[in-house]
Design a protein around this motif. Structure first.
Motif, PDB file in Angstrom:
ATOM      1  N   MET A  28     -29.352  59.538 -35.767  1.00  0.00           N
ATOM      2  CA  MET A  28     -28.277  58.878 -36.513  1.00  0.00           C
ATOM      3  C   MET A  28     -26.979  58.963 -35.721  1.00  0.00           C
ATOM      4  SD  MET A  28     -28.776  57.865 -39.849  1.00  0.00           S
ATOM      5  CE  MET A  28     -30.214  57.799 -40.898  1.00  0.00           C
ATOM      6  N   GLN A  29     -26.245  57.891 -35.709  1.00  0.00           N
ATOM      7  CA  GLN A  29     -24.958  57.848 -35.023  1.00  0.00           C
ATOM      8  C   GLN A  29     -23.851  57.800 -36.062  1.00  0.00           C
ATOM      9  OE1 GLN A  29     -24.539  58.170 -31.789  1.00  0.00           O
ATOM     10  NE2 GLN A  29     -26.742  58.295 -31.491  1.00  0.00           N
TER      11      GLN A  29
ATOM     12  N   ASP B  49     -29.115  72.860 -41.758  1.00  0.00           N
ATOM     13  CA  ASP B  49     -27.874  72.160 -41.415  1.00  0.00           C
ATOM     14  C   ASP B  49     -26.987  71.956 -42.644  1.00  0.00           C
ATOM     15  OD1 ASP B  49     -28.377  72.030 -38.723  1.00  0.00           O
ATOM     16  OD2 ASP B  49     -29.446  70.123 -38.857  1.00  0.00           O
TER      17      ASP B  49
ATOM     18  N   TYR C 219     -23.770  63.640 -40.652  1.00  0.00           N
ATOM     19  CA  TYR C 219     -24.756  63.164 -39.676  1.00  0.00           C
ATOM     20  C   TYR C 219     -25.491  64.338 -39.035  1.00  0.00           C
ATOM     21  CZ  TYR C 219     -22.934  58.455 -40.146  1.00  0.00           C
ATOM     22  OH  TYR C 219     -22.572  57.233 -40.648  1.00  0.00           O
ATOM     23  N   ILE C 220     -24.832  65.506 -39.000  1.00  0.00           N
ATOM     24  CA  ILE C 220     -25.538  66.689 -38.503  1.00  0.00           C
ATOM     25  C   ILE C 220     -26.703  67.011 -39.427  1.00  0.00           C
ATOM     26  CG2 ILE C 220     -25.312  69.171 -38.086  1.00  0.00           C
ATOM     27  CD1 ILE C 220     -22.451  68.665 -37.209  1.00  0.00           C
TER      28      ILE C 220
ATOM     29  N   ASN D 165     -29.379  64.315 -38.779  1.00  0.00           N
ATOM     30  CA  ASN D 165     -30.040  64.557 -37.497  1.00  0.00           C
ATOM     31  C   ASN D 165     -30.897  65.812 -37.554  1.00  0.00           C
ATOM     32  OD1 ASN D 165     -28.889  62.306 -36.313  1.00  0.00           O
ATOM     33  ND2 ASN D 165     -27.068  63.423 -35.624  1.00  0.00           N
TER      34      ASN D 165
ATOM     35  N   ILE E 221     -34.155  64.929 -39.330  1.00  0.00           N
ATOM     36  CA  ILE E 221     -35.035  64.099 -38.500  1.00  0.00           C
ATOM     37  C   ILE E 221     -35.576  64.890 -37.307  1.00  0.00           C
ATOM     38  CG2 ILE E 221     -35.104  62.058 -37.030  1.00  0.00           C
ATOM     39  CD1 ILE E 221     -33.029  60.796 -38.921  1.00  0.00           C
ATOM     40  N   VAL E 222     -34.673  65.625 -36.610  1.00  0.00           N
ATOM     41  CA  VAL E 222     -35.116  66.416 -35.462  1.00  0.00           C
ATOM     42  C   VAL E 222     -36.094  67.493 -35.908  1.00  0.00           C
ATOM     43  CG1 VAL E 222     -34.356  68.063 -33.697  1.00  0.00           C
ATOM     44  CG2 VAL E 222     -33.059  65.954 -34.103  1.00  0.00           C
TER      45      VAL E 222
END
Length: 432
Positions: free
Chosen positions: A1-2, A80, A408-409, A412, A415-416
């Motif tokens: 994600m950006q 996170d 977004y952290i 991410n 997802i990571v």
């Protein structure tokens, strides 16, 4: 994600406009809520996937792979979430050590920020180098020369002038001015000032032209008013003196005065030379005679102390201030027009004068060096301001600024984590 793409910079508000902080905060809060929902929704989706895989009675390789990925995604998302939440508050309200980092370290953050500004911004290397590259003198000149600048400055000044004039009409201000300026005028030695002024005036050729012009006007006035002079002589003469004699006396008086004035008009005449000698004597006495200075200053102080003179000065100021206020109230104010034209001319002249631009650059650099000497106090001021802020307000403001990107952290991490779980499962399955 950006993270969200940065918004294009908006135009700076014009002078007098107020920034729309409420619209900025509303937009930031909307982005924060949206990204927070996305991150939480992604975490819930991982949890639902993990639960769904356990409902399969005989899971195959694909189901197990998805289960491992969703399980790791839950772990990564929760970790996170904990990290992001711990920056601003206690997770789930639990006072876990080293959480609520910003609220608990607000004062230390202020001190660190103050030292950072002091050591890395308020230095000669950083500040002066930036000023040299900025070419502030050239920019100021260009800004002043722009057609739209003069009306803005003039409008601001003109808007403040009526308030300033009304403030100066206060009786307390008048009394203060009388005490300060009046005392300065009483202590001023006028004799040398008047002497130098007369000396400079007589030394210039323009003074002779003005003197001769004044003599010509006087001679013309005497010639045009002979009948009135005859009447004045007749009214003051004895009744038994014939009118013919009165007219001759009046004519003789006028002729004598005109001859004297004609003599004064000639640069090399004896009368003119005597007048110059008397004027030189007066200048010498004004510059060098203590008695002449004392008499002149005593006369000046008597005039300044006279109630009629003070009333006259007050009336002059009153008339002048009312005239200025009336002019400022007009749509086509002469004062505003003159100020705009003056500012525009100054800007054009400054734009063409590189030496003056360099002088402005030098003045700004000297000012910067002076500011640098106060960098310790400035750093302490920053720390003190941050310390005075309400903890909840500081936390809320910082979360509005960076909280949206921090979500977004969480995304991410989810997802990571899922990808890492899938990779670990594949590696484990390959070697077992």
């Amino acid at each position: 994600m950006q993270p969200d793409k940065p918004h294009p910079p908006t135009a700076l508000p014009r002078f007098g406009d107020e920034p729309d902080n409420s619209s900025y905060e509303d937009g930031a809060r909307q982005r924060l809520r949206r990204n927070r929902r996305l991150a939480t929704g992604l975490l819930i989706a991982m949890g639902a996937t993990y639960t769904a895989t356990h409902l399969v009675r005989e899971p195959g390789f694909g189901t197990l792979l998805v289960r491992a990925g969703s399980e790791a995604g839950i772990v990564g998302g929760l970790a996170d979430w904990f990290a992001v939440t711990a920056l601003f508050r206690y997770p789930l309200g639990l006072r876990i050590p080293h959480t609520a980092i910003i609220p608990n370290n607000k004062d230390r953050i202020g001190r660190t920020l103050g030292r950072f500004v002091e050591r890395h911004f308020l230095t000669e290397e950083a500040l002066l180098a930036k000023l040299r590259k900025a070419h502030a003198g050239q920019r100021i000149a260009k800004w002043l020369a722009a057609p739209e600048t003069a009306p803005v400055i003039a409008g601001t000044v003109i808007a403040a002038v009526p308030h300033l004039i009304r403030t100066l009409e206060s009786q307390d201000i008048h009394d203060f001015a009388n005490r300060t300026l009046g005392e300065q005028l009483r202590q001023t030695d006028l004799a040398p000032i008047i002497g130098r002024a007369i000396e400079m005036t007589t030394a210039s050729g323009e003074a002779d032209v003005l003197f001769e012009r004044a003599i010509g006007i006087t001679v013309q006035w005497l010639d045009d008013n002979r009948s009135q002079i005859d009447e004045l002589v007749r009214e003051r003469s004895r009744w038994w003196i014939p009118k013919t004699i009165d007219r001759r006396i009046a004519a003789a008086i006028v002729s004598g005065i005109m001859d004297l004035l004609h003599g004064l008009a000639k640069p090399d005449s004896d009368v003119r030379l005597k007048f110059r000698g008397a004027l030189a004597t007066l200048i010498d006495e004004l510059l060098n005679s203590p008695e002449q200075r004392e008499q002149l200053n005593a006369s000046k102080n008597r005039i300044l102390s006279h109630p009629d003179v003070q009333a006259w000065i007050a009336s002059v100021w009153g008339e002048l201030s009312h005239t200025m206020l009336d002019d400022l109230a007009e749509p086509s104010s002469k004062m505003r027009t003159a100020l705009e034209q003056g500012l525009h001319l100054v800007g054009q002249t400054l734009a063409a004068d590189q030496a003056m631009q360099s002088h402005i650059d030098g003045a700004l650099q000297r000012l910067a060096k002076y500011i640098i000497t106060w960098r310790g106090e400035i750093g302490g001021f920053i720390a003190e301001v941050v310390r005075s802020w309400d903890t909840r307000t500081v936390t809320d403001r910082l979360e509005l600024v960076v909280g949206s990107d921090l979500q977004y952290i969480r995304m991410n991490g989810t997802i990571v984590g899922a990808c890492a779980g899938c990779l670990i499962f594949l590696v484990t399955s390959f070697f077992t």
